[in-house]
Design a protein around this motif. Structure first.
Motif, PDB file in Angstrom:
ATOM      1  N   VAL A  58       0.836  -1.197   0.000  1.00 23.08           N
ATOM      2  CA  VAL A  58       0.000   0.000   0.000  1.00 23.08           C
ATOM      3  C   VAL A  58       0.871   1.247   0.000  1.00 23.08           C
ATOM      4  O   VAL A  58       0.622   2.195  -0.753  1.00 23.08           O
ATOM      5  N   THR A  59       1.872   1.270   0.843  1.00 24.13           N
ATOM      6  CA  THR A  59       2.803   2.405   0.891  1.00 24.13           C
ATOM      7  C   THR A  59       3.822   2.228  -0.232  1.00 24.13           C
ATOM      8  O   THR A  59       4.703   1.359  -0.166  1.00 24.13           O
ATOM      9  N   ARG A  60       3.694   3.046  -1.271  1.00 26.65           N
ATOM     10  CA  ARG A  60       4.551   2.894  -2.452  1.00 26.65           C
ATOM     11  C   ARG A  60       5.465   4.091  -2.680  1.00 26.65           C
ATOM     12  O   ARG A  60       6.242   4.102  -3.617  1.00 26.65           O
ATOM     13  N   ARG A  61       5.364   5.084  -1.830  1.00 27.00           N
ATOM     14  CA  ARG A  61       6.285   6.228  -1.834  1.00 27.00           C
ATOM     15  C   ARG A  61       6.645   6.562  -0.399  1.00 27.00           C
ATOM     16  O   ARG A  61       5.802   6.446   0.504  1.00 27.00           O
ATOM     17  N   PRO A  62       7.886   6.989  -0.123  1.00 26.10           N
ATOM     18  CA  PRO A  62       8.223   7.404   1.243  1.00 26.10           C
ATOM     19  C   PRO A  62       7.343   8.579   1.676  1.00 26.10           C
ATOM     20  O   PRO A  62       7.104   9.514   0.908  1.00 26.10           O
ATOM     21  N   LEU A  63       6.848   8.518   2.906  1.00 26.52           N
ATOM     22  CA  LEU A  63       6.030   9.589   3.470  1.00 26.52           C
ATOM     23  C   LEU A  63       6.786  10.208   4.638  1.00 26.52           C
ATOM     24  O   LEU A  63       7.002   9.555   5.665  1.00 26.52           O
ATOM     25  N   VAL A  64       7.212  11.468   4.463  1.00 27.84           N
ATOM     26  CA  VAL A  64       7.907  12.201   5.531  1.00 27.84           C
ATOM     27  C   VAL A  64       6.829  12.942   6.317  1.00 27.84           C
ATOM     28  O   VAL A  64       6.229  13.904   5.822  1.00 27.84           O
ATOM     29  N   LEU A  65       6.588  12.479   7.539  1.00 30.97           N
ATOM     30  CA  LEU A  65       5.497  12.987   8.360  1.00 30.97           C
ATOM     31  C   LEU A  65       6.075  13.773   9.543  1.00 30.97           C
ATOM     32  O   LEU A  65       6.820  13.223  10.362  1.00 30.97           O
ATOM     33  N   GLN A  66       5.708  15.038   9.623  1.00 28.91           N
ATOM     34  CA  GLN A  66       6.123  15.892  10.737  1.00 28.91           C
ATOM     35  C   GLN A  66       4.925  16.128  11.646  1.00 28.91           C
ATOM     36  O   GLN A  66       3.916  16.714  11.231  1.00 28.91           O
ATOM     37  N   LEU A  67       5.018  15.671  12.886  1.00 27.80           N
ATOM     38  CA  LEU A  67       3.979  15.888  13.892  1.00 27.80           C
ATOM     39  C   LEU A  67       4.369  17.108  14.718  1.00 27.80           C
ATOM     40  O   LEU A  67       5.458  17.142  15.316  1.00 27.80           O
ATOM     41  N   ILE A  68       3.501  18.102  14.741  1.00 31.34           N
ATOM     42  CA  ILE A  68       3.796  19.363  15.419  1.00 31.34           C
ATOM     43  C   ILE A  68       2.708  19.620  16.460  1.00 31.34           C
ATOM     44  O   ILE A  68       1.511  19.710  16.114  1.00 31.34           O
ATOM     45  N   TYR A  69       3.131  19.696  17.708  1.00 28.68           N
ATOM     46  CA  TYR A  69       2.189  20.022  18.789  1.00 28.68           C
ATOM     47  C   TYR A  69       1.824  21.496  18.682  1.00 28.68           C
ATOM     48  O   TYR A  69       2.677  22.378  18.691  1.00 28.68           O
ATOM     49  N   CYS A  70       0.513  21.763  18.597  1.00 27.22           N
ATOM     50  CA  CYS A  70       0.034  23.121  18.366  1.00 27.22           C
ATOM     51  C   CYS A  70      -1.141  23.409  19.310  1.00 27.22           C
ATOM     52  O   CYS A  70      -2.300  23.060  18.994  1.00 27.22           O
ATOM     53  N   PRO A  71      -0.877  24.003  20.468  1.00 22.92           N
ATOM     54  CA  PRO A  71      -1.987  24.319  21.382  1.00 22.92           C
ATOM     55  C   PRO A  71      -2.902  25.387  20.800  1.00 22.92           C
ATOM     56  O   PRO A  71      -2.575  26.049  19.816  1.00 22.92           O
ATOM     57  N   LEU A  72      -4.049  25.572  21.432  1.00 23.41           N
ATOM     58  CA  LEU A  72      -5.042  26.504  20.919  1.00 23.41           C
ATOM     59  C   LEU A  72      -4.576  27.949  20.953  1.00 23.41           C
ATOM     60  O   LEU A  72      -5.030  28.777  20.159  1.00 23.41           O
ATOM     61  N   ASP A  73      -3.674  28.265  21.873  1.00 25.69           N
ATOM     62  CA  ASP A  73      -3.181  29.646  21.965  1.00 25.69           C
ATOM     63  C   ASP A  73      -1.951  29.895  21.086  1.00 25.69           C
ATOM     64  O   ASP A  73      -1.321  30.945  21.189  1.00 25.69           O
ATOM     65  N   ASP A  74      -1.611  28.928  20.271  1.00 26.81           N
ATOM     66  CA  ASP A  74      -0.449  29.097  19.388  1.00 26.81           C
ATOM     67  C   ASP A  74      -0.785  30.065  18.260  1.00 26.81           C
ATOM     68  O   ASP A  74      -1.819  29.931  17.600  1.00 26.81           O
TER      69      ASP A  74
END
Length: 734
Positions: A58-74
């Motif tokens: 199913v995964t046929r291309r590399p997926l660079v995933l950035q998880l960014i914590y973003c609070p509501l007051d950001d």
């Protein structure tokens, strides 16, 4: 410490804007066999179902995933324009500016982008997809989801699909700044794990490898994973964490991930109560966050050094492309002057950048003069193409109808000129080689000038045309001069040349040989220097009447004495033969009167006496006619005459060859090389600077402008990255 991961995300953004992967940033690389649960682990960490799912690859291309914590007051990442001010979570791709708040749309975008590049029938592509997910529930992480390791090609996959996937995986995990997350299913044997095997190949010490065991709930009845999770089967330095994924039926039923988390925690408490706190998806997310922060802290010093080095490199590259042209006239004149100086310095050997791999410029000209041209002349033999019969025929043709008493001068001049003409062709070929090398020097004018030529292709083309035209117009004059040098040598055969005069002095020793039948009696008889010519003639007649077999010798003596008498009385009765004898006497040093002078003259009796009419056998005139196509054995007299001519030809040929070998390079240097050096700049100014199209010559090529922009953007990105790293250092965060 917590702020380190956002710093890496900023650096990732900086390098993504310029499309560069030359800086290897810290990240977590997820690898495992096909259908081992990699995508499920990533979705569990994110807390959302957004990845393409199904059976097979199913995964046929590399997926660079950035998880960014973003609070509501950001306020840094939230904006009213994108509609993310009050959003709890959203995603954004690098290839589009659109913000996705629906994770089903994110899944469809990934599928569409994969099919656009990799096709729709199981093909893979190494080009990555970059995705950022901003959420109030995630920890700061950078993950890379890779295609699953497979063995058998399916669909339109090539036969070497296994090698392609392996190369793609190794490219990411061999990054020393990456953490390897090796995913293995619990219902398979850990000893056969492809993920752990690849991780061990690139990380033999295990300092950056973390193992994840998935599908704990699918193990066979009566078995458990305690030994595996405790590291008793295969030890992993950073640890082994077990998780429970959603099944395919759960995905079809759209089971919520939060509900799955509760089921996972209950399963661990029931099945592995002692290990429940050190396993599960929440613990995995915290562990990854902690490992990544510590890894970033260790990598930042080297990362800063790498950024500084690349900044210097790209600054030099940008300088080499030059700045935008403001004053075209001044720039054009500057380039013309620099090219002329570089061209002349390359010829003189004073260039700043000297080649070390091959000869070029003036060194190549010297090689042509002294090695190629010099050796070619040395290889030409003075008598090449000249046979004995050629020489003998020339001697006979020079005497006309009269038998030759001496070697005629005309035959020597005729033959030596024929040999000298053979020096003209290599001399003209030398001019061609120098002309070609002068043309080739345009390509060896230094890196600075070459860069200007690449920047302005029209100017480069025009400069090459001017240099080519200048060299071409000097070629006829140089050829004429070289031809004249050879013609001068042919115009006058200087038999009084000092070197040739010494060689000619050895001619008498060639003419006087021990096998002369007429010299033998003179060695035993009484010297005849006091005998008068009349007495000698009377004795010869008496001897001829007494001994018929000595008739030939007597006639030769009588003819020799008659010749001597004619010379004493200045009576020219021998025609061309007297002329032929005088040219040797002119080149010989004057000899004192010797008693045996008549004897020596007799030793030079011409060869025609050997074919005189004899009363003992009939006359046959046919053999007397010379024919080159029917060679015969030469008589002693003919052999001696040929030897004299050959020796004189050799001597004079060596003199002329030495002169031409010295004069031709001088003529080429004066008429071609030095003329071009002295007039190159003026020719360029006349044809380029003063031309009507001078403005168009400085139009840059498109690829140079593109490269300058890329270099400027990359330098700007590196400067920004260096500033970000410096800010962290000032706050003592590592």
């Amino acid at each position: 410490m917590e702020a380190l991961i956002p710093v890496i995300n900023k650096l990732q953004d900086v390098f993504n804007t310029v499309g560069s992967d030359s800086i290897q940033l810290p990240q977590i690389v997820v690898l495992g066999s096909q259908s081992s649960g990699k995508s499920s682990v990533i979705e569990s960490v994110v807390g959302r179902s957004f990845l393409p799912r199904g059976t097979g690859i199913v995964t046929r291309r590399p997926l660079v995933l950035q998880l960014i914590y973003c609070p509501l007051d950001d306020r840094e990442h939230r904006s009213a324009e994108n509609g993310t001010v009050n959003a709890e979570e959203w995603g954004r791709f690098l290839h589009t500016k659109k913000c996705f708040t629906d994770f089903n749309e994110i899944r469809r975008e990934i599928e569409n982008e994969t099919e656009r590049v990799a096709g729709s029938n199981k093909g893979i592509c190494p080009e990555p997809i970059n995705l950022k997910i901003f959420s109030t529930r995630v920890v700061n992480l950078t993950l890379v989801d890779l295609p699953g390791i497979t063995k058998v090609p399916v669909g339109d996959q090539p036969e070497d699909i296994e090698a392609q996937i392996k190369d793609l995986v190794v490219k990411y995990i061999e990054n020393p700044n990456s953490i390897i997350l090796a995913v293995t299913a619990a219902n398979t044997d850990m000893a056969t794990s492809e993920a752990l095997k690849l991780a061990k190949d690139v990380d033999p010490d295990g300092r950056r490898t973390l193992a994840v065991v998935t599908k704990l709930d699918l193990m066979d009845a009566g078995t458990d994973a305690i030994d595996i999770l405790c590291g008793r089967v295969i030890p992993v330095k950073l640890g082994i964490i077990g998780v429970m994924n959603r099944s395919q039926q759960d995905i079809i039923d759209k089971k919520d991930i939060d509900e799955q988390m509760k089921d996972e925690a209950a399963f661990l408490q029931r099945k592995y109560p002692t290990l429940a706190t050190r396993n599960g998806t929440p613990y995995l997310a915290k562990t990854l966050n902690r490992l990544l922060m510590h890894h970033i802290r260790d990598c930042l010093p080297d990362l800063k050094t790498r950024v500084n080095i690349m900044s210097t490199q790209f600054q030099s590259l940008l300088n080499s492309y030059g700045e935008d042209v403001s004053d075209k006239s001044q720039t054009l004149l500057h380039i013309i002057t620099k090219f002329s100086s570089a061209y002349c310095s390359t010829i003189e050997g004073t260039a700043r950048n000297i080649e070390t791999t091959e000869l070029c410029g003036g060194a190549r000209l010297c090689y042509i003069f002294h090695e190629i041209f010099g050796r070619t002349l040395d290889s030409i033999h003075p008598l090449a193409g000249l046979t004995k019969m050629d020489i003998l025929t020339a001697i006979r043709n020079a005497t006309g109808p009269r038998p030759a008493l001496f070697v005629p001068e005309v035959s020597f001049e005729l033959l030596v000129k024929r040999q000298i003409r053979r020096l003209e062709e290599p001399s003209l070929r030398c001019v061609e080689l120098i002309h070609e090398e002068m043309q080739r020097i345009v390509q060896h004018c230094g890196n600075e000038v070459q860069q200007e030529m690449l920047r302005f292709p029209k100017l480069h083309e025009k400069i090459v045309d001017v240099v080519t035209q200048l060299l071409r117009c000097r070629l006829p004059a140089t050829n004429v001069m070289v031809e004249n040098i050879v013609a001068i040598e042919l115009a006058y055969i200087n038999t009084k040349h000092p070197d040739f005069h010494k060689e000619a002095a050895l001619v008498p020793s060639l003419l006087k040989t021990d096998n002369d039948p007429y010299s033998q009696p003179r060695r035993t008889n009484t010297p005849r220097n006091n005998m008068s010519p009349q007495v000698s003639a009377h004795n010869a007649v008496n001897q001829n009447q007494q001994q018929q077999q000595q008739q030939q010798q007597s006639q030769a003596q009588l003819q020799t004495q008659q010749q001597q008498q004619n010379e004493n009385h200045d009576q020219n009765h021998v025609g061309e033969n007297s002329t032929g004898s005088s040219w040797l006497s002119n080149i010989l040093p004057p000899a004192p009167n010797r008693p045996d002078s008549i004897e020596n003259s007799a030793s030079n009796t011409p060869v025609h006496n050997n074919i005189m009419v004899s009363p003992l056998k009939p006359v046959n005139l046919l053999p007397d006619v010379p024919a080159l196509h029917n060679p015969r054995r030469l008589t002693d007299k003919e052999q001696k005459d040929c030897d004299v001519i050959e020796r004189l030809i050799k001597s004079y040929f060596y003199i002329v060859r030495k002169s031409i070998q010295d004069s031709v390079p001088k003529a080429i240097m004066h008429f071609l090389v030095n003329y071009v050096k002295d007039n190159l700049q003026s020719e360029l100014v006349t044809h380029l600077y003063k031309s009507e199209k001078a403005e168009t010559l400085l139009n840059e090529s498109d690829h140079i402008a593109v490269r300058r922009k890329e270099a400027a953007d990359m330098l700007k990105a590196l400067t920004r990255a260096n500033h970000i790293i410096s800010e962290i250092r000032e706050t003592h965060m590592w």
